[in-house]
Design an enzyme around this catalytic site. Sequence first.
Site, PDB file in Angstrom:
ATOM      1  N   PRO A   1       0.826  -1.211   0.000  1.00 23.91           N
ATOM      2  CG  PRO A   1      -0.823  -1.596   1.589  1.00 23.91           C
ATOM      3  CD  PRO A   1       0.498  -2.118   1.104  1.00 23.91           C
ATOM      4  CD  GLU A   2       2.928   2.773  -4.470  1.00 24.63           C
ATOM      5  OE1 GLU A   2       2.973   3.931  -4.928  1.00 24.63           O
ATOM      6  OE2 GLU A   2       3.180   1.763  -5.158  1.00 24.63           O
TER       7      GLU A   2
ATOM      8  CE  LYS B   1      21.002  12.884  -2.574  1.00 27.00           C
ATOM      9  NZ  LYS B   1      21.275  11.961  -1.474  1.00 27.00           N
TER      10      LYS B   1
ATOM     11  NE  ARG C   1       4.537 -10.996   1.240  1.00 27.37           N
ATOM     12  CZ  ARG C   1       5.202 -10.492   0.202  1.00 27.37           C
ATOM     13  NH1 ARG C   1       4.559  -9.730  -0.677  1.00 27.37           N
ATOM     14  NH2 ARG C   1       6.473 -10.741   0.033  1.00 27.37           N
TER      15      ARG C   1
ATOM     16  NE  ARG D   1       9.582  -2.911  -5.743  1.00 25.57           N
ATOM     17  CZ  ARG D   1       8.853  -2.111  -4.960  1.00 25.57           C
ATOM     18  NH1 ARG D   1       9.441  -1.346  -4.034  1.00 25.57           N
ATOM     19  NH2 ARG D   1       7.546  -2.061  -5.107  1.00 25.57           N
TER      20      ARG D   1
ATOM     21  CE  LYS E   1       5.013   3.942   0.560  1.00 22.30           C
ATOM     22  NZ  LYS E   1       5.839   2.900  -0.080  1.00 22.30           N
TER      23      LYS E   1
ATOM     24  CG  HIS F   1      -3.353 -14.179   7.260  1.00 22.20           C
ATOM     25  ND1 HIS F   1      -2.229 -14.868   7.671  1.00 22.20           N
ATOM     26  CD2 HIS F   1      -3.814 -14.817   6.139  1.00 22.20           C
ATOM     27  CE1 HIS F   1      -2.006 -15.873   6.834  1.00 22.20           C
ATOM     28  NE2 HIS F   1      -2.948 -15.861   5.908  1.00 22.20           N
TER      29      HIS F   1
END
EC number: 3.2.2.23
Length: 274
Positions: free
Chosen positions: A2-3, A152, A110, A261, A58, A91
């Site tokens: 979830p973002e 960067k 998880r 990713r 988050k 869960h």
Amino acid sequence: MPELPEVETTKQGIKPHLEGRIITTAQVRNRKLRLPVPLNLNELCEGKHITAITRRGKYILLHMDKGYILIHLGMSGHLRIVSQTANPQKHDHVDLHINNGLALRFCDPRRFGLFIYIDENPYQHPLLAHLGPEPLSDDFNSEYLLRKAANKSQSIKSFIMDSQIVVGIGNIYAAESLFLAKIHPNTSAKKITTEEFNSLTGHIKKILESAIEAGGTTLRDFYSSDGKPGYFRFALKVYGRKNLPCLVCENKIETVVIAGRHSAFCPHCQPIIT
């Protein structure tokens, strides 16, 4: 995972049922999360008033008249508002019973999430103290990113997914924002121009706002507090569309691995800057 839009959707969903209410019982079925749930959670929470519910990045914060509960949904977690008599599933690890016959139920298959108690100022807690600005705030702008990106060499995608730079932007919304800004995800952050940062910050804000309005993005595990999926998945332009035609130019969407990713992009709309 979830973002920001999914966490904001969750916060908005639980707030009407919890704010101003009293916690009557805290029931813990499994303490073994990313950080262990306190053994004495019931003692810490019983009889406390929930005065406010906020989000930082988050994380969700339940503000009580004394102390705070800090919640993170991890990779696959969600919060639901259920009847106190609803049978828990495999869960469902933590319940907070409220004085309205309802319960806040934390599910995390998880177990990468957390549900902890903080006694002092939560914004000084190690998990929150070093977070960057909220992407929907005025502090997040092109001038800020340009300053942070100086020297960067990391990819722009990794850069905007760094929670110390800006909070809440994960793989989905980073990929979508970079596509709309026409920036290749592997472009070095220090090579992004002021004009490109102007475009990128604008698209990040618009995408996050649109995703919140749509209830977030459900791909596998995310559901809002009332059990509904997020519908922003129908608006995705590149994420999850590998080998499908770009909706702008009809070239095939490709992926590249960045910092472990998979990052979706259109090679025509988002040319790499060398």
